[in-house]
Write a protein that holds these residues in place. Structure first.
Motif, PDB file in Angstrom:
ATOM      1  N   LYS A 167       0.841  -1.204   0.000  1.00 13.09           N
ATOM      2  CA  LYS A 167       0.000   0.000   0.000  1.00 13.09           C
ATOM      3  C   LYS A 167       0.872   1.248   0.000  1.00 13.09           C
ATOM      4  O   LYS A 167       0.622   2.198  -0.740  1.00 13.09           O
ATOM      5  CB  LYS A 167      -0.937  -0.024   1.210  1.00 13.09           C
ATOM      6  CG  LYS A 167      -1.940   1.102   1.255  1.00 13.09           C
ATOM      7  CD  LYS A 167      -2.961   0.830   2.351  1.00 13.09           C
ATOM      8  CE  LYS A 167      -3.925   1.954   2.575  1.00 13.09           C
ATOM      9  NZ  LYS A 167      -4.447   2.600   1.398  1.00 13.09           N
ATOM     10  N   TRP A 168       1.914   1.240   0.819  1.00 12.27           N
ATOM     11  CA  TRP A 168       2.814   2.391   0.922  1.00 12.27           C
ATOM     12  C   TRP A 168       3.730   2.505  -0.300  1.00 12.27           C
ATOM     13  O   TRP A 168       3.876   3.586  -0.865  1.00 12.27           O
ATOM     14  CB  TRP A 168       3.638   2.249   2.206  1.00 12.27           C
ATOM     15  CG  TRP A 168       4.747   3.237   2.323  1.00 12.27           C
ATOM     16  CD1 TRP A 168       4.651   4.580   2.499  1.00 12.27           C
ATOM     17  CD2 TRP A 168       6.142   2.942   2.241  1.00 12.27           C
ATOM     18  NE1 TRP A 168       5.899   5.145   2.547  1.00 12.27           N
ATOM     19  CE2 TRP A 168       6.838   4.157   2.393  1.00 12.27           C
ATOM     20  CE3 TRP A 168       6.866   1.769   2.074  1.00 12.27           C
ATOM     21  CZ2 TRP A 168       8.223   4.230   2.377  1.00 12.27           C
ATOM     22  CZ3 TRP A 168       8.248   1.850   2.061  1.00 12.27           C
ATOM     23  CH2 TRP A 168       8.907   3.068   2.205  1.00 12.27           C
ATOM     24  N   THR A 191       1.519   3.169  -3.523  1.00 18.17           N
ATOM     25  CA  THR A 191       0.414   4.114  -3.293  1.00 18.17           C
ATOM     26  C   THR A 191      -0.891   3.608  -3.907  1.00 18.17           C
ATOM     27  O   THR A 191      -1.515   4.271  -4.738  1.00 18.17           O
ATOM     28  CB  THR A 191       0.755   5.529  -3.798  1.00 18.17           C
ATOM     29  OG1 THR A 191       1.048   5.482  -5.192  1.00 18.17           O
ATOM     30  CG2 THR A 191       1.920   6.138  -3.037  1.00 18.17           C
ATOM     31  N   LEU A 192      -1.275   2.426  -3.485  1.00 14.55           N
ATOM     32  CA  LEU A 192      -2.507   1.802  -3.968  1.00 14.55           C
ATOM     33  C   LEU A 192      -3.627   2.009  -2.963  1.00 14.55           C
ATOM     34  O   LEU A 192      -3.383   2.196  -1.769  1.00 14.55           O
ATOM     35  CB  LEU A 192      -2.286   0.294  -4.170  1.00 14.55           C
ATOM     36  CG  LEU A 192      -1.224  -0.124  -5.187  1.00 14.55           C
ATOM     37  CD1 LEU A 192      -1.039  -1.634  -5.152  1.00 14.55           C
ATOM     38  CD2 LEU A 192      -1.591   0.327  -6.583  1.00 14.55           C
ATOM     39  N   SER A 193      -4.854   1.931  -3.443  1.00 19.30           N
ATOM     40  CA  SER A 193      -5.998   1.969  -2.540  1.00 19.30           C
ATOM     41  C   SER A 193      -5.987   0.712  -1.678  1.00 19.30           C
ATOM     42  O   SER A 193      -5.300  -0.269  -1.991  1.00 19.30           O
ATOM     43  CB  SER A 193      -7.302   2.031  -3.346  1.00 19.30           C
ATOM     44  OG  SER A 193      -7.508   0.806  -4.032  1.00 19.30           O
ATOM     45  N   THR A 194      -6.747   0.716  -0.615  1.00 17.13           N
ATOM     46  CA  THR A 194      -6.798  -0.442   0.277  1.00 17.13           C
ATOM     47  C   THR A 194      -7.252  -1.691  -0.473  1.00 17.13           C
ATOM     48  O   THR A 194      -6.656  -2.763  -0.323  1.00 17.13           O
ATOM     49  CB  THR A 194      -7.738  -0.157   1.469  1.00 17.13           C
ATOM     50  OG1 THR A 194      -7.231   0.988   2.154  1.00 17.13           O
ATOM     51  CG2 THR A 194      -7.824  -1.328   2.405  1.00 17.13           C
ATOM     52  N   LYS A 195      -8.277  -1.533  -1.297  1.00 15.34           N
ATOM     53  CA  LYS A 195      -8.798  -2.674  -2.048  1.00 15.34           C
ATOM     54  C   LYS A 195      -7.757  -3.202  -3.031  1.00 15.34           C
ATOM     55  O   LYS A 195      -7.507  -4.410  -3.100  1.00 15.34           O
ATOM     56  CB  LYS A 195     -10.074  -2.274  -2.799  1.00 15.34           C
ATOM     57  CG  LYS A 195     -10.703  -3.414  -3.575  1.00 15.34           C
ATOM     58  CD  LYS A 195     -11.966  -2.976  -4.274  1.00 15.34           C
ATOM     59  CE  LYS A 195     -12.549  -4.122  -5.070  1.00 15.34           C
ATOM     60  NZ  LYS A 195     -13.761  -3.739  -5.786  1.00 15.34           N
ATOM     61  N   LYS A 196      -7.123  -2.294  -3.782  1.00 12.83           N
ATOM     62  CA  LYS A 196      -6.141  -2.722  -4.776  1.00 12.83           C
ATOM     63  C   LYS A 196      -4.884  -3.291  -4.102  1.00 12.83           C
ATOM     64  O   LYS A 196      -4.300  -4.259  -4.591  1.00 12.83           O
ATOM     65  CB  LYS A 196      -5.777  -1.559  -5.698  1.00 12.83           C
ATOM     66  CG  LYS A 196      -5.124  -2.013  -6.967  1.00 12.83           C
ATOM     67  CD  LYS A 196      -5.132  -0.934  -8.025  1.00 12.83           C
ATOM     68  CE  LYS A 196      -4.595  -1.517  -9.308  1.00 12.83           C
ATOM     69  NZ  LYS A 196      -4.621  -0.581 -10.410  1.00 12.83           N
ATOM     70  N   ALA A 197      -4.484  -2.729  -2.965  1.00 21.14           N
ATOM     71  CA  ALA A 197      -3.335  -3.259  -2.231  1.00 21.14           C
ATOM     72  C   ALA A 197      -3.627  -4.664  -1.715  1.00 21.14           C
ATOM     73  O   ALA A 197      -2.751  -5.529  -1.711  1.00 21.14           O
ATOM     74  CB  ALA A 197      -2.956  -2.333  -1.086  1.00 21.14           C
ATOM     75  N   SER A 198      -4.871  -4.898  -1.281  1.00 27.23           N
ATOM     76  CA  SER A 198      -5.264  -6.238  -0.819  1.00 27.23           C
ATOM     77  C   SER A 198      -5.198  -7.247  -1.959  1.00 27.23           C
ATOM     78  O   SER A 198      -4.657  -8.349  -1.795  1.00 27.23           O
ATOM     79  CB  SER A 198      -6.693  -6.212  -0.257  1.00 27.23           C
ATOM     80  OG  SER A 198      -6.770  -5.377   0.848  1.00 27.23           O
ATOM     81  N   SER A 225       2.023  -2.168 -10.795  1.00 31.93           N
ATOM     82  CA  SER A 225       2.919  -1.013 -10.790  1.00 31.93           C
ATOM     83  C   SER A 225       3.976  -1.185 -11.875  1.00 31.93           C
ATOM     84  O   SER A 225       5.104  -1.592 -11.592  1.00 31.93           O
ATOM     85  CB  SER A 225       3.571  -0.879  -9.411  1.00 31.93           C
ATOM     86  OG  SER A 225       4.356   0.278  -9.366  1.00 31.93           O
TER      87      SER A 225
END
Length: 174
Positions: free
Chosen positions: A57-58, A61-68, A139
């Motif tokens: 996520k950090w 810089t992804l949204s919570t959903k996309k990072a999950s 990314s």
């Protein structure tokens, strides 16, 4: 030369190679196999997903959903491919640098340097596989020669480290 004639030539060569005396490497894969069994435990998977989620996520810089989704996807790929690649990395270590170190110090396979290499190779294999997933689908600007990759290795060192430490807290029972 036909394909059949080439096969006739290859068979005796392969047979002769099998007769050459070689060192038995029956135990070379065990350190990496021990680690791999712990990487597939539910608590190591949970720790890995949680830690890597925050890093991903950090880092990207992804949204919570996309990072999950990214974390689950990357870890699924590294788990499936790691079944083969982590033991192969262990064999690769034992065939060259490990065998030299074992010979130089009169050690067996289960020595401090091999355990350290097993930890590093586990982190590296996971990092390379997960990095490929992040680069391909989440990314495209991700580079292996970057600080982002070092952070990815750091995240993997925490999850692999948890599995690794468990080998000393609760050794594998044979």
């Amino acid at each position: 030369m036909s394909m059949f004639q080439g096969e006739v030539v290859r068979r005796p060569v392969i047979f002769l190679l099998c007769l050459l005396p070689t060192i038995a490497y029956a135990n070379v894969v065990w350190p990496s196999l021990y680690l791999e069994t712990r990487l597939f435990s539910w608590w190591a998977i949970g720790i890995g997903l949680l830690v890597e989620f925050f890093f991903v996520k950090w880092l990207f810089t992804l949204s919570t959903k996309k990072a999950s989704i990214a974390t689950m996807s990357a870890n699924a790929v590294s788990a499936i491919a790691g079944i083969v690649l982590i033991p192969l990395a262990g064999i690769g270590w034992e065939l060259f640098p490990g065998s030299v170190i074992n010979w130089a110090f009169s050690w067996g396979t289960f020595n401090p340097i091999t355990w350290g290499a097993t930890f590093f190779l586990g982190c590296l294999v996971n990092g390379l596989l997960e990095g490929a997933v992040y680069k391909k689908w989440f990314s495209p600007e991700f580079r292996y020669k970057s600080k982002a990759f070092l952070w990815l290795l750091a995240a993997n060192s925490l999850s692999v480290g948890a599995a690794f430490i468990s080998l000393w807290l609760k050794p594998v029972q044979l």
